[in-house]
Structure formats: C-alpha cells, structure tokens
Scaffold this motif. Sequence first.
Motif, mmCIF file in Angstrom:
data_model
loop_
_atom_site.group_PDB
_atom_site.id
_atom_site.type_symbol
_atom_site.label_atom_id
_atom_site.label_comp_id
_atom_site.label_asym_id
_atom_site.label_seq_id
_atom_site.Cartn_x
_atom_site.Cartn_y
_atom_site.Cartn_z
ATOM 1 N N ALA A 164 55.031 81.137 -1.540
ATOM 2 C CA ALA A 164 56.218 80.822 -1.549
ATOM 3 C C ALA A 164 57.341 80.961 -0.882
ATOM 4 O O ALA A 164 58.086 80.554 -0.305
ATOM 5 C CB ALA A 164 56.661 80.144 -2.981
ATOM 6 N N SER A 165 57.374 82.427 -0.812
ATOM 7 C CA SER A 165 58.474 83.265 -0.186
ATOM 8 C C SER A 165 58.475 82.905 1.528
ATOM 9 O O SER A 165 59.267 82.676 2.141
ATOM 10 C CB SER A 165 58.387 84.632 -0.477
ATOM 11 O OG SER A 165 57.350 85.342 0.140
ATOM 12 N N GLY A 204 48.506 71.773 -0.684
ATOM 13 C CA GLY A 204 49.926 71.934 -0.482
ATOM 14 C C GLY A 204 50.514 71.595 0.921
ATOM 15 O O GLY A 204 51.363 70.977 1.212
ATOM 16 N N GLY A 256 51.006 83.368 -5.560
ATOM 17 C CA GLY A 256 51.681 82.010 -5.290
ATOM 18 C C GLY A 256 52.987 82.285 -4.878
ATOM 19 O O GLY A 256 53.557 81.780 -3.907
ATOM 20 N N LEU A 257 53.756 83.286 -5.382
ATOM 21 C CA LEU A 257 55.146 83.354 -5.134
ATOM 22 C C LEU A 257 55.210 84.179 -3.881
ATOM 23 O O LEU A 257 56.225 83.630 -3.167
ATOM 24 C CB LEU A 257 55.810 84.585 -6.367
ATOM 25 C CG LEU A 257 55.916 83.992 -7.501
ATOM 26 C CD1 LEU A 257 56.337 84.848 -8.548
ATOM 27 C CD2 LEU A 257 56.736 82.835 -7.544
ATOM 28 N N THR A 275 53.550 68.863 1.598
ATOM 29 C CA THR A 275 54.797 69.116 2.789
ATOM 30 C C THR A 275 54.684 68.171 3.904
ATOM 31 O O THR A 275 55.659 67.698 4.133
ATOM 32 C CB THR A 275 54.452 70.455 3.250
ATOM 33 O OG1 THR A 275 55.447 70.664 4.268
ATOM 34 C CG2 THR A 275 53.399 70.869 3.734
ATOM 35 N N GLY A 301 57.120 79.954 2.435
ATOM 36 C CA GLY A 301 57.407 78.618 2.487
ATOM 37 C C GLY A 301 58.894 78.580 2.509
ATOM 38 O O GLY A 301 59.547 77.682 3.399
ATOM 39 N N ILE A 326 58.462 74.712 0.110
ATOM 40 C CA ILE A 326 58.043 75.830 -0.938
ATOM 41 C C ILE A 326 56.546 75.736 -1.829
ATOM 42 O O ILE A 326 56.067 76.753 -1.831
ATOM 43 C CB ILE A 326 59.359 76.206 -1.840
ATOM 44 C CG1 ILE A 326 60.526 76.597 -0.820
ATOM 45 C CG2 ILE A 326 59.161 77.270 -2.904
ATOM 46 C CD1 ILE A 326 61.802 76.612 -1.641
ATOM 47 N N THR A 327 56.517 74.605 -2.357
ATOM 48 C CA THR A 327 55.335 74.309 -3.036
ATOM 49 C C THR A 327 54.118 74.388 -2.175
ATOM 50 O O THR A 327 53.210 75.079 -2.743
ATOM 51 C CB THR A 327 55.440 72.705 -3.582
ATOM 52 O OG1 THR A 327 56.768 72.640 -4.369
ATOM 53 C CG2 THR A 327 54.286 72.497 -4.561
ATOM 54 N N SER A 328 54.175 74.094 -1.136
ATOM 55 C CA SER A 328 52.949 74.096 -0.231
ATOM 56 C C SER A 328 52.662 75.643 -0.075
ATOM 57 O O SER A 328 51.628 76.145 0.136
ATOM 58 C CB SER A 328 53.151 73.647 1.128
ATOM 59 O OG SER A 328 54.144 74.274 2.284
ATOM 60 N N GLY A 329 53.711 76.458 0.254
ATOM 61 C CA GLY A 329 53.605 77.979 0.196
ATOM 62 C C GLY A 329 53.068 78.669 -0.749
ATOM 63 O O GLY A 329 51.839 79.310 -0.903
ATOM 64 N N PHE A 330 53.575 78.004 -2.065
ATOM 65 C CA PHE A 330 52.910 78.603 -3.310
ATOM 66 C C PHE A 330 51.142 78.393 -3.544
ATOM 67 O O PHE A 330 50.734 79.126 -3.857
ATOM 68 C CB PHE A 330 53.663 77.956 -4.688
ATOM 69 C CG PHE A 330 53.404 78.414 -5.930
ATOM 70 C CD1 PHE A 330 53.932 79.501 -6.339
ATOM 71 C CD2 PHE A 330 52.549 77.688 -6.840
ATOM 72 C CE1 PHE A 330 53.689 80.181 -7.661
ATOM 73 C CE2 PHE A 330 52.163 78.121 -7.936
ATOM 74 C CZ PHE A 330 52.804 79.386 -8.436
#
Lengths: 317, 509
Positions: A75-76, A28, A71-72, A32, A78, A207-211
Amino acid sequence: MEGLLNDIAFIIGTTLMYSTPLIFPAIGGVITERSGIINIGLEGMMYFGAFVGAAVAYFTQDPWLGFLCAGLAGASLGLLHAIATVSFSAEQIVSGIAINFLGVGLALFISRLVFDGATQTLTVPNKIPLPLDFLFGDGRLFPSAGFMDLVFNRFATVYIAFALVLVSWFVLYRTRLGMRLRAVGEHPEAADSLGISVFKIRYGAVITSGFLAGLGGAAMSIAVVSRFNNTLISGHGFIALAAMIFGKWKPQGALLACLIFGGAKGLEIFMGAKGVPIPSSLLATLPYILTIVILIGWVGRSQPPAAIGKIFDKGED
Amino acid sequence: MTSIDFSHKAVEMIDVVKKFGDFVANDRISLTVHRGEVHALLGENGAGKTTLMNCLYGLYHPTEGTIRINGEPVRISDPNVAIRHGIGMVHQHFKLVEPFTVAENIVLGREPVRFMGILDMAEARRRVGELSSRYGLSVDPQARIEDLSVGSQQRVEILKALYRGAEILILDEPTAVLTPAEIKELIGIIRNLTKEGKSIIIITHKLHEIKQVADYCTIIRRGVFIDRVAVDAVSEHDLAAKMVGREVSFSVPKTEAEPGRVALSVRDLAVKDNRGIFAVDGLSLDLHYGEILGIAGVDGNGQSQLVEALMGLRPAAAGRIMLGERDITSASPREIIGDHMSAIHEDRQKRGLVLEFDVAENLILETYRRPPFSRCGVLSHQEIYRFGEHCIDTFDIRPQQATLTAKSLSGGNQQKVIIAREVSNNPDVLIASQPTRGLDVGAIEYVHQALVEQRDSGKAVLLISFELDEILTVADRIAVIFEGRIIGLLDASEADENRVGLLMAGGGP
C-alpha cells in the motif's frame, strides 16, 4: 483409478495454491484500472510485500502480522504511485516502471541490512496456517493424502483470495462505492460534475491495489514457501496484470484467468513429479508462454475502462 | 411567456469576473433570471458563455463578483454546492457514463441505498420512471446510454438535473446535435419545465432558437457584457449584430447556378461501416460543374461513409464512382486528390489538420512532395513559409503568423486553413462535409461565401450538412439522404423546411 483421482486432486490443489498469489494482485489490478489508473507496478509491490511479509513473520513469529505488514508495504508503494499519477498527473506507465524498480530495490536493500548481507530472509518459524487441517488425517473426517485432503487442505490465503473475489465483485457491482469507482474510470468528468471526488476514489483504488499486491507477495513468501528470496517473485505481478486484462477487468474473469495460469504451474509441478521426460526448465516456462498466447488471442476483444491511463484535469486555473 | 414570476429573482450574477492567468474570460458580466423564465445567453464561440455558466455551476470560481440565488448571496465552491442551491447543468458534451444504464447515470452521486452503501436499483428505476412521466421526458430507465440516440441522451441529462431537485437549469448549446424533430420536442420540454416554475438558461449562438423559446437574452462579446434584451422586442438581425459587433448577412449573396456537364457521378454505391453494416446502400447521384449539390439528412444516415468512400478512405463494397471520365472507385486518396477532387472533412481536428504542425506546414500537406515545396525529398522552408504567408493574406487567417501551431487557432481559423489548402489545389470537385460545424456566425458566413465563389468559378461543390438551414441557404439542388440512399432530389427553389424535413425523417414526398 484411485491413483488417477489423486493425480487430479494433486493438480487441482497445486493449482489453487499457485493461483492464490496471482489472485490478490489481479483483483488489485481490477480495482485500480476500473478507477482509470493503470498500475504496472504490481510486480514491484508484490516483491516488496513478499519481503516485508517474510521479514516481519520471521522476527515476530506471527504470520498474520507478516501478512498484514506485507499489505501495508504494498500500500505504501501504492500511495507513491497515487501521488505521482493522481496528484501530479505523471505518465502512469512510467510511474509503474519506477515502482517496479523501487519495490525490488527496497526489498533487496533492506534484506541486506537486516539479514547480514543476504538477499533472502531466513525461514519463518510459522507459515500461514491451514485452517481446515483439523478435518483431515487418520481417524478424522477425511483421510490424509486422500482426494479431499489434496484439494481442500489449503493455506488460509487460498480461502481469503476466493472470498476477496466475491467481495470485490459485490462492492464493484452492488454498492454505491463500486458504482462511483466504475463511473470515475469510465468518465471522470461526469463523475466530477456530479460531485464525486475523482481524487479520493483514485487514491483509494490505487492504494488498495498496492495493499492487495502486497498480500499476494506474502501469499507467496509465507504460505507457498516459507521465506523470501530474490527470485521468488519473478513476473507474478505481470502475469496478474495479464490475468486482469484476460479477465476483461472483472473480478470473476480475473479469477478464472489466474486459475488458468495457476493450472499451468500445477501441471508443471505434476509433470516434474511424475518424471515426464521434458526438461524442468522448459516446463517452468509454461505459465509465461500461456500468458503470451492468451494475451495475443484475447486482448483484442476485451474493452478496457474508457478513461484508463488518461490524465484527468479539472480544468480549473 | 406567461410563467414568469417577476417578483422572484432566481439567479443574479453581478459583475462577475473570471481570469485564467492574464486572460480575462469574463469581464464584469451581470445576468438576471426570474423564476419561470427562459433566458438565453448569446455570444460567439469563445465569448465566455460557458465560462460564466461554469462559474454558476461551481466548476470554476469567479475571480470577482457576486452570485445570488433566490436573493441570497452564495459562494458556489463546487458542483455539489450548486446542486444544493437547485442549479443543474446539461453540458454541451454530455457527461454520461456510456456503459451504464439510464437509471444508473441519473442517480450517480446520489444513489438510493439500502444499508451499508448497498445500492437499491429498483428504487432508482422507480424514481426515474416517476420523474420522466411527470415532465414528459420519455426514456427507458434500463436502457444503456451507448444504445440511445443523442436526443434521448439529452433527456437523460435533463432528468439527471431534475433528480437532484434542480430549479434552475443551464443548457449548454442544447440543439447543436439534435434533429429538427428533436429540437421541437426539446422546446416542448422547456415549456413544461417553466410551467412548473423552473428557470432555464440556454447558452447558444443560434438566433432563431432564441426567438422561438427564450423570453430574455443576455448578449456577451469577448467576455464583455453587451446588452440584455426582451426577445420579443428585437429581430434576429439585431441580435446577430450585437453578438458579432457588426452587421451580418444571413442570406448568402449568389446568382442563379449555371450547371454544366457532370463532374462526379456515383452509381449504386454501397459502403460498409466499421461494424460491417451497409451504411451507404445503393446510393446514386450526379454532381455538375457550376453547382452546389447539398446533401441533407440526419446524422448517421451514411454521410460520413459516403465522403470516406468518395475520397478513397474507405473501400466501396459495390458500385462505381466516376470523376469526369475516370473511374476512381478503388483509387487511393493521393490519386483522387491528384485527379482534382478535394474534401473539407467533417472532423477538422482529426482529418483536416495535424494539430501539432504549424499553419504553413498544414497548408502543404497535400503538395509537399512537389516543387517548389520540396526537391529530391528535401523540404524548402523558404517556399513553404512564403506560401503560408500568401494563404494567410488571401484567406484572412488570424492571427497572421504562419509559424503558429494549428491547435492554437480558433475553430473558424482552423477551417480557413483547410479551405485555403483545398481551394489552392484548384479542385474540379470540392466536397464540404459539415464545413461550419461548431463555427460562429462570422466564420459561417465566410465558409458559405467560399463555397459559392468556388461554384461561381465553374467548379462543382458537394455540401453535406446536418443543418437544414445551411443546405437551404447555400445549395442549388438538394438531395436528401436516408439510410444510405438518396430518397429525394429537389431544386432549392422548390424546397422548404417542411418538405425536406419530412424526407429527412424517411417520409415520402
């Protein structure tokens, strides 16, 4: 002889297990930072993901749903980081620090609400499964507690993590999306002048890195162990960040670095199990000391993406 | 001139207005370019040339006005739309991704793909090769940008636009960073392109290039349209007068030099660059009182390292630097300045000024430790700002306000602040490295006069410049630097562009 072989297998196995929660956030981080946004909030995203993963897995009894929700959850956070840094040009380090506090705070706050004031979840009924388990055991292909069993009978998250490294490498270096993402991180003005949306790419990457950081948290809370508690994630996000830098912002490099850090953990557990006369608290510091040593020795020689951490301003109005 | 199709208007910009807040950058500017025409957009720095072109390329949106492409009114909301209308732009500061290859940079944003977004780089290289041979723009598709010369990087930028099907090409200050040979090559490329029916808009403030390459010229001044002229029908002087708004003299009025004894002597100097390679390699020169010695050479032949070594900013690996009778080879910058050698550094924003400090503070950066500016480590604001006002008057720094930050000044006025500071120190030796880089005609005139005045008062001046014209007009003697050595030394009276140009490229006399 067999004892030694099994010792090695044990160390490899635990290395794989403990590397996995680092690999997700490290990849992730690669994604980013290659887009030009620093994310030191990985720790907070992991922490929140670890909690949400365990909580959802506890209530639904479905570890995969827990994994996805972790993951979600990451992502939130993120998304928050993206709003702050991409839309409002906030200082990326400061926003990352805020995310770290927020991730921990949210996890503990919701935990106290849901689990009767406790800062930990209850034990999940089902952990992430061992997908190759059917191969191992008495009368099957490989005997249990043998070399193959100790190395390869691992949680699904381990295999997912390795696949993730391959996929992220392929996407970064062999696809249109990856090329654009790297271009945005090196020279956003150039990408912008060619009609590439720096905004969308950076949102997507953050967002992907957060996921992925959230998945890394769940890889800890519902695979390595079977519940979340308030010290479960303690610096893993930062170690993943170090691994990404040590790995020169490349997926394959980050993987190698995570394996080294995971190996330190594996060694710690092995020496603890063998009763090596070193205090366990001292052994437990091994991964952290290794982080510092490696960063001092290597970071000077790696080349970060050129536009990293810089505010991109389209210059219009 | 033969390639213009007057029946076909490729670009028409009509009464374009662009405002940034209250500031009007473009005030009803009109511009027409025909198919196959090379059109120059002339104006001083800050006149609004680039702003106008950014409106055409969709980077900015005009506040008012109409744009027509091939007769059709269009609204260019972003560069993608501009590209669809066949408009390409080569920016002054190249927009290339340094670690990427040539082919990757050219196809970026319009990459050939196999399926599911998987790149087809073989196809990309093939198309780039095809384009580069068609227009005579030689580049290696697999080379990395960071390994290319500036001239090659510019070719990549042009190919980038052509790859996107550009019919109208905007070149923003295309010759600012090129060597004389590269400029010739670029002019050849421009002619090839117009033969193929492309229209070219060149943003520039260099007059002789307009005379060389452009058919028509639109002149703007402070955001206002001044004139549109056929280049053949006007002289360089007319163009300059229209651009600046007053008569400008190109030749610097100066008398014969009266060189005295040696002020600065450099013997067998060797200096390493950041990579540890010898950038200056056995350089010797003598600079006399009462002369301007010009060092001509293409960028990257050791000029920067020479200046840094002279000023004590970079250690000399070998050799000796004598300032009068004193050996300053390993002296600190403070000692060197104290010994009366000062420098106007090539990067005024990095080395010359503290951009966040105000004008008065920048003026005392070298003297703040001494009375009257400070006593016992306490600064005297009264003295500092009195001195600031004095310099602003003497050196005509605008706006006339000592409390403005340096970064709010124009390039020319920033340079005046530096000149004021260095000349006020009354140095025996003044080193001027690229002193007019990025300045417009009026400011260049000022800087050149300041250097000549310094010489006329009996001081020694070392002028380092990549602009051959500048060396030829200002210097009394010319030394040509090539690969860290002086490979030729001529009197200004016997020097001409061809001779010096040949030496600059490493050719013998």
